[in-house]
Write a protein that holds these residues in place. Structure first.
Motif, PDB file in Angstrom:
ATOM      1  N   HIS A 121       0.864  -1.181   0.000  1.00  0.00           N
ATOM      2  CA  HIS A 121       0.000   0.000   0.000  1.00  0.00           C
ATOM      3  C   HIS A 121       0.901   1.231   0.000  1.00  0.00           C
ATOM      4  O   HIS A 121       1.978   1.226   0.585  1.00  0.00           O
ATOM      5  N   TYR A 180       1.086   3.967   1.517  1.00  0.00           N
ATOM      6  CA  TYR A 180       1.542   4.559   2.775  1.00  0.00           C
ATOM      7  C   TYR A 180       2.829   3.873   3.240  1.00  0.00           C
ATOM      8  O   TYR A 180       3.860   4.521   3.465  1.00  0.00           O
ATOM      9  N   PHE A 186       2.706   8.935  14.261  1.00  0.00           N
ATOM     10  CA  PHE A 186       2.247   9.527  13.002  1.00  0.00           C
ATOM     11  C   PHE A 186       1.177   8.617  12.428  1.00  0.00           C
ATOM     12  O   PHE A 186       1.433   7.466  12.119  1.00  0.00           O
ATOM     13  N   ALA A 217      -4.142   7.438   6.693  1.00  0.00           N
ATOM     14  CA  ALA A 217      -4.955   6.475   5.941  1.00  0.00           C
ATOM     15  C   ALA A 217      -6.431   6.463   6.329  1.00  0.00           C
ATOM     16  O   ALA A 217      -7.250   5.878   5.631  1.00  0.00           O
ATOM     17  N   PRO A 247      -9.396   8.766   9.257  1.00  0.00           N
ATOM     18  CA  PRO A 247      -9.445   9.849  10.253  1.00  0.00           C
ATOM     19  C   PRO A 247      -9.071   9.393  11.663  1.00  0.00           C
ATOM     20  O   PRO A 247      -9.506   8.338  12.111  1.00  0.00           O
ATOM     21  N   GLN A 306      -0.732  13.711  12.371  1.00  0.00           N
ATOM     22  CA  GLN A 306      -1.519  13.043  11.360  1.00  0.00           C
ATOM     23  C   GLN A 306      -1.033  13.464   9.980  1.00  0.00           C
ATOM     24  O   GLN A 306      -0.564  14.589   9.796  1.00  0.00           O
ATOM     25  N   GLY A 307      -1.145  12.550   9.040  1.00  0.00           N
ATOM     26  CA  GLY A 307      -0.865  12.902   7.657  1.00  0.00           C
ATOM     27  C   GLY A 307      -2.070  12.515   6.844  1.00  0.00           C
ATOM     28  O   GLY A 307      -2.804  11.598   7.212  1.00  0.00           O
ATOM     29  N   GLY A 352      -3.235  11.393   2.959  1.00  0.00           N
ATOM     30  CA  GLY A 352      -2.690  10.959   1.687  1.00  0.00           C
ATOM     31  C   GLY A 352      -3.685  10.130   0.915  1.00  0.00           C
ATOM     32  O   GLY A 352      -4.754   9.776   1.415  1.00  0.00           O
ATOM     33  N   THR A 376      -3.496   7.167  -2.586  1.00  0.00           N
ATOM     34  CA  THR A 376      -2.647   6.463  -3.553  1.00  0.00           C
ATOM     35  C   THR A 376      -2.358   7.349  -4.767  1.00  0.00           C
ATOM     36  O   THR A 376      -1.214   7.428  -5.234  1.00  0.00           O
ATOM     37  N   VAL A 387       1.326  11.644  -0.164  1.00  0.00           N
ATOM     38  CA  VAL A 387       1.063  12.643   0.885  1.00  0.00           C
ATOM     39  C   VAL A 387       0.860  14.057   0.352  1.00  0.00           C
ATOM     40  O   VAL A 387       1.594  14.514  -0.529  1.00  0.00           O
ATOM     41  N   ASP A 391     -12.846  13.723  -0.975  1.00  0.00           N
ATOM     42  CA  ASP A 391     -12.941  13.940   0.477  1.00  0.00           C
ATOM     43  C   ASP A 391     -13.462  15.347   0.742  1.00  0.00           C
ATOM     44  O   ASP A 391     -13.124  16.289   0.027  1.00  0.00           O
ATOM     45  N   ARG A 451     -16.624  12.024   3.709  1.00  0.00           N
ATOM     46  CA  ARG A 451     -16.177  11.462   2.451  1.00  0.00           C
ATOM     47  C   ARG A 451     -17.315  11.521   1.438  1.00  0.00           C
ATOM     48  O   ARG A 451     -18.408  11.057   1.722  1.00  0.00           O
ATOM     49  N   LYS A 478     -16.855  10.303  -1.707  1.00  0.00           N
ATOM     50  CA  LYS A 478     -16.732   9.131  -2.570  1.00  0.00           C
ATOM     51  C   LYS A 478     -17.270   7.873  -1.902  1.00  0.00           C
ATOM     52  O   LYS A 478     -17.506   7.854  -0.696  1.00  0.00           O
ATOM     53  N   LYS A 508     -13.171   2.627   4.292  1.00  0.00           N
ATOM     54  CA  LYS A 508     -11.848   2.325   4.836  1.00  0.00           C
ATOM     55  C   LYS A 508     -12.021   1.417   6.056  1.00  0.00           C
ATOM     56  O   LYS A 508     -12.545   1.839   7.080  1.00  0.00           O
ATOM     57  N   GLN A 553      -8.510  -0.171   1.821  1.00  0.00           N
ATOM     58  CA  GLN A 553      -9.587   0.200   0.908  1.00  0.00           C
ATOM     59  C   GLN A 553     -10.561  -0.945   0.680  1.00  0.00           C
ATOM     60  O   GLN A 553     -10.150  -2.044   0.310  1.00  0.00           O
TER      61      GLN A 553
HETATM   62  C1  4UU Z   1      -8.962  11.152   7.074  1.00  0.00           C
HETATM   63  O1  4UU Z   1      -4.729   5.843   2.737  1.00  0.00           O
HETATM   64  C2  4UU Z   1      -4.020   6.259   1.848  1.00  0.00           C
HETATM   65  C3  4UU Z   1      -2.791   6.998   2.125  1.00  0.00           C
HETATM   66  C4  4UU Z   1      -2.569   7.460   3.387  1.00  0.00           C
HETATM   67  C5  4UU Z   1      -1.414   8.145   3.880  1.00  0.00           C
HETATM   68  C6  4UU Z   1      -0.184   7.910   3.416  1.00  0.00           C
HETATM   69  C7  4UU Z   1       0.953   8.529   3.895  1.00  0.00           C
HETATM   70  C8  4UU Z   1      -1.533   9.022   4.875  1.00  0.00           C
HETATM   71  C9  4UU Z   1      -0.440   9.750   5.448  1.00  0.00           C
HETATM   72  C10 4UU Z   1       0.862   9.450   4.932  1.00  0.00           C
HETATM   73  O2  4UU Z   1       1.890  10.008   5.393  1.00  0.00           O
HETATM   74  O3  4UU Z   1      -4.332   6.063   0.536  1.00  0.00           O
HETATM   75  P1  4UU Z   1      -5.628   5.352  -0.010  1.00  0.00           P
HETATM   76  O4  4UU Z   1      -5.602   5.631  -1.461  1.00  0.00           O
HETATM   77  O5  4UU Z   1      -5.695   3.943   0.427  1.00  0.00           O
HETATM   78  O6  4UU Z   1      -6.864   6.086   0.645  1.00  0.00           O
HETATM   79  C11 4UU Z   1      -7.080   7.443   0.473  1.00  0.00           C
HETATM   80  C12 4UU Z   1      -8.227   7.913   1.328  1.00  0.00           C
HETATM   81  C13 4UU Z   1      -8.384   9.417   1.325  1.00  0.00           C
HETATM   82  O7  4UU Z   1      -9.000   9.872   0.140  1.00  0.00           O
HETATM   83  C14 4UU Z   1      -9.202   9.619   2.576  1.00  0.00           C
HETATM   84  O8  4UU Z   1     -10.553   9.317   2.349  1.00  0.00           O
HETATM   85  O9  4UU Z   1      -8.018   7.600   2.716  1.00  0.00           O
HETATM   86  C15 4UU Z   1      -8.608   8.594   3.532  1.00  0.00           C
HETATM   87  N1  4UU Z   1      -7.575   9.222   4.373  1.00  0.00           N
HETATM   88  C16 4UU Z   1      -7.851   9.990   5.446  1.00  0.00           C
HETATM   89  N2  4UU Z   1      -9.017  10.378   5.992  1.00  0.00           N
HETATM   90  C17 4UU Z   1      -6.242   9.167   4.228  1.00  0.00           C
HETATM   91  N3  4UU Z   1      -5.627   9.854   5.208  1.00  0.00           N
HETATM   92  C18 4UU Z   1      -6.603  10.391   5.991  1.00  0.00           C
HETATM   93  C19 4UU Z   1      -6.623  11.212   7.159  1.00  0.00           C
HETATM   94  N4  4UU Z   1      -7.828  11.565   7.661  1.00  0.00           N
HETATM   95  N5  4UU Z   1      -5.514  11.634   7.758  1.00  0.00           N
END
Ligand code: 4UU
Length: 519
Positions: free
Chosen positions: A223, A225, A292, A295, A297, A316-317, A319, A321, A326, A400, A415, A417, A421, A426
Motif C-alpha cells: 500500500h 503509505y 504519526f 490512511a 481519520p 496526522q498525515g 494521503g 494512492t 502525501v 474527500d 467522504r 466518494k 476504509k 480500501q
Molecule cells: C482522514 O490511505 C491512503 C494513504 C494514506 C497516507 C499515506 C501517507 C496518509 C499519510 C501518509 O503520510 O491512501 P488510499 O488511497 O488507500 O486512501 C485514500 C483515502 C483518502 O481519500 C481519505 O478518504 O483515505 C482517507 N484518508 C484519510 N481520511 C487518508 N488519510 C486520511 C486522514 N484523515 N488523515
C-alpha cells in the motif's frame, strides 16, 4: 480561484529515479544495517541492499524481464521487498504491488489488468499465486526464499547492473498500486519516478529525520503509505526499518522499545490500541517522540489520549494512492488535534463545491482538490476514470470533504466518494456489489460503510433477493469464496429495493441515514 499553499519553501524537483534517490543516501552509509527482518532478525546493510538490487536488475534484464516489463510483487513486509521493488525500478521496469492476503481471484484480476509479466511471491502464498497464474493462462513465478520446483529470487540474480536503465522520469510507470479512487472497481494508479521522488522529498522536508533512526515497519509495503512513508522515506532519509509481516501489537511494542524508536508510523486502529490497551504499560516507550497516523481519520480524543499516555506528539498525515501519497502533514511543533496538518511543499489546494465546481469561501467545507508534482499520471487503461478524477489543468479531485482553517490547517470532515476504509484498507463497495450480483439468488445489492470504533468503518450489505436468495450466512459464504477477509460484510439486511437516483446511481446517503434512524 482560491489556492491554499504552505508557507514552507518548495522542494527542488530532482531529475533522478526513486532508486537513485534511495541509493544517494545508502552510498553514504554502506555498513549501516538498514533493513532487519522482525521475525528472524536477518539483516541487510546499505551495501548489501544496493548489491542485491543491482544483481536483481542485471538478472531481470538478462532474462528479458527488466526494461518495459511489469513485475507483480505479492509479499508481506520483509527486507527483500525493497530488493524486488528497487531491482525492478533499477532495471527500468514497473512493479505492481499486490496485497498478499488476496484470494486467487483478486490476484488474477490484478495480474490481468496490469498486464504483469512475472509474479514474485513467498512460499506461504505460493498456492494462491499458482492458482491465480493458472487463471490468467500462465505466468512465470518466482519465490523469495525457496520452494520445490519454483524459481527463486536468488536464481534470478545476475551480474550486477551498475547503472540505472534510463527511463523517462515523467512518463514511465515505476509503480502501479491499485486503488478504487472515488468510484468503481480498483484501478491501476500510474505513478512516475517524478511522483515518488518528489513526495519522498516533500515528506522528508517536514519529518526532521535523525541518521540511523529505526522504526518498526508493519504498514504494508504493497500500500502506498507503507511503500513511501516507510520503505522509501526511511531508506532515503537516513533511517532504518525492522519489518513485520503483519501487525502484532506486542511485537510492534517490543521492536519499538528495543530499537529505541523515535517515531511510530501507524493507522487509527493502532492509535486506539496504544491509547487503551493495558499491555502498552509493559514496555519502555520513552524513546518515542512522535506517533504519526494516516490512511483514515484519527479523532481528536484518541489523538490526545495517545499523546498523553506515551508523552509524545501525535501527528496526522493525509494521503491518497493517487497522490503518491502525501499532501498534508501535521507540523511537529504545532499540531492541531483532529487536523491532518498543513499542505506539504509544492502542493496547491482548493476547497470546491462538489455540485457547482465553484471555490468556497475560506473556512467552509467542500471537496478537497490538489495540484502538485505528486499527482498521479492517471489510471491504467481507464481514460474515463482518469477524466473524472483529474481536471484538464491538473487538479485532482480527492472525493474527500475538508475544511482549511485560518492558519492553513486541513481537517477532513466527511467522504464524498464511495470508498470504505476498514482499518485503513480500501474496500470498494462496487467490487462487493459486483460479487454479490454474481449469486443467482441476488437481484440487486448495495454496500456502505458504517462507523466502527475499532475499524473506523465496517462494510454492511443491503440485498434484494429472488426465490433462491441465500440467508445472511449464505451471503457471507458467497463473498468469502472470492474476496479477502477485510472485504467481508459485517451485517446483511434484506430489503425490497435499493434506493437509486434517476440515473441509476445507488443513493448511499439514503441508506446511511436509514441506518442512523434505526440505531
Ligand atoms: C482522514 O490511505 C491512503 C494513504 C494514506 C497516507 C499515506 C501517507 C496518509 C499519510 C501518509 O503520510 O491512501 P488510499 O488511497 O488507500 O486512501 C485514500 C483515502 C483518502 O481519500 C481519505 O478518504 O483515505 C482517507 N484518508 C484519510 N481520511 C487518508 N488519510 C486520511 C486522514 N484523515 N488523515
Amino acid at each position: 480561484m482560491t489556492i491554499y499553499k504552505t508557507a514552507a519553501p518548495d522542494v527542488a524537483l530532482r531529475d533522478i529515479t526513486i532508486t537513485q534517490r534511495v541509493f544517494e543516501n545508502l552510498t553514504r552509509r554502506p555498513d549501516a544495517v538498514v533493513l532487519t527482518d522482525g521475525p528472524t532478525g536477518a539483516t541487510l546493510t546499505a551495501a548489501d541492499l544496493m548489491d542485491r538490487v543491482k544483481r536483481l536488475a542485471g538478472g531481470l534484464n538478462a532474462r528479458g524481464f527488466g526494461a518495459g516489463k511489469t513485475v507483480a510483487l505479492m509479499a508481506p513486509n520483509m527486507p527483500d521487498y525493497a530488493v524486488v521493488f528497487h531491482g525492478v525500478a533499477w532495471a527500468g521496469g514497473t512493479i505492481t504491488t499486490i496485497n498478499p492476503t488476496y484470494t486467487a481471484a483478486e490476484v488474477a484480476h490484478q495480474l490481468r489488468d496490469s498486464g504483469a509479466d512475472m509474479l514474485i511471491t513467498v512460499p506461504m502464498f505460493l498456492e494462491t499465486a499458482q492458482a491465480a497464474a493458472t487463471e490468467v493462462g500462465g505466468l512465470p513465478l518466482t519465490v523469495i526464499g525457496s520452494a520445490e520446483g519454483t524459481q527463486t529470487l536468488d536464481d534470478l540474480m545476475g551480474a550486477p547492473q551498475e547503472a540505472q536503465t534510463p527511463v523517462d522520469l515523467d512518463t514511465h510507470i515505476v509503480v502501479l498500486p491499485y486503488s478504487s479512487g472515488t468510484t468503481g472497481l480498483p484501478k491501476g494508479v500510474r505513478l512516475s519516478h517524478r511522483n515518488l521522488v518528489v513526495n519522498v522529498d516533500q515528506i522528508i522536508a517536514g519529518a526532521s529525520f535523525e541518521e540511523g533512526e529505526v522504526a518498526a515497519g508493519f504498514l504494508p509495503f504493497f500500500h502506498i503509505y507503507g511503500m513511501q512513508a516507510l520503505m522509501n522515506v526511511h531508506l532515503a532519509g537516513g533511517g532504518a526499518l525492522v519489518t513485520l509481516p503483519r501487525f502484532d501489537l506486542e511485537l510492534f511494542l517490543q521492536i519499538s522499545q528495543d530499537h529505541r524508536a523515535r517515531r511510530m508510523w501507524i493507522v487509527p486502529p493502532v492509535a486506539l490500541a496504544l491509547a487503551k490497551h493495558p499491555v502498552v504499560d509493559q514496555y519502555d516507550l520513552s524513546s518515542v517522540e512522535e506517533i504519526f497516523s494516516g490512511a483514515a481519520p484519527l479523532g481528536g480524543e484518541v489523538c490526545d489520549a495517545v499523546a498523553k499516555r506515551l508523552n509524545c506528539v501525535a501527528l496526522q498525515g493525509y494521503g491518497m494512492t493517487e497522490l503518491s501519497p502525501v499532501t498534508h502533514i501535521s507540523p511537529r511543533h504545532a499540531p492541531k488535534s483532529g487536523s491532518s496538518g498543513l499542505a506539504t511543499p509544492n502542493t496547491d489546494c482548493r476547497i470546491v463545491d462538489p455540485d457547482t465546481g465553484a471555490d468556497l469561501p475560506a473556512g467552509e467545507e467542500g471537496e478537497l482538490w490538489i495540484r502538485g508534482p505528486q499527482v498521479m499520471m492517471g489510471y491504467l487503461n481507464n481514460d474515463k476514470a482518469t477524466a473524472e478524477t483529474l481536471t484538464q489543468d491538473g487538479w485532482l479531485k480527492t472525493g474527500d470533504i475538508a475544511k482549511i482553517d485560518a492558519d492553513g490547517y486541513m481537517f477532513i470532515m466527511d467522504r464524498l466518494k464511495e470508498l470504505i476504509k476498514y482499518k485503513g484498507f480500501q474496500v470498494a463497495p462496487a467490487e462487493l456489489e459486483a460479487t454479490l450480483l454474481t449469486h443467482d439468488g441476488i437481484t440487486d445489492a448495495a454496500v456502505i460503510g458504517l462507523p466502527d470504533d475499532e475499524a473506523g468503518e465496517r462494510p454492511i450489505a443491503f440485498i434484494v433477493g429472488n426465490d433462491r436468495v441465500p440467508d445472511a450466512d449464505g451471503v457471507r459464504a458467497h463473498l468469502k469464496r472470492t474476496l479477502s477477509s477485510y472485504k467481508q460484510v459485517h451485517e446483511v439486511y434484506f430489503v425490497d429495493e435499493i434506493p437509486k437516483s434517476a440515473s441509476g446511481k445507488i443513493l448511499r446517503r439514503v441508506l446511511r441515514d436509514r441506518m442512523k434512524d434505526t440505531a
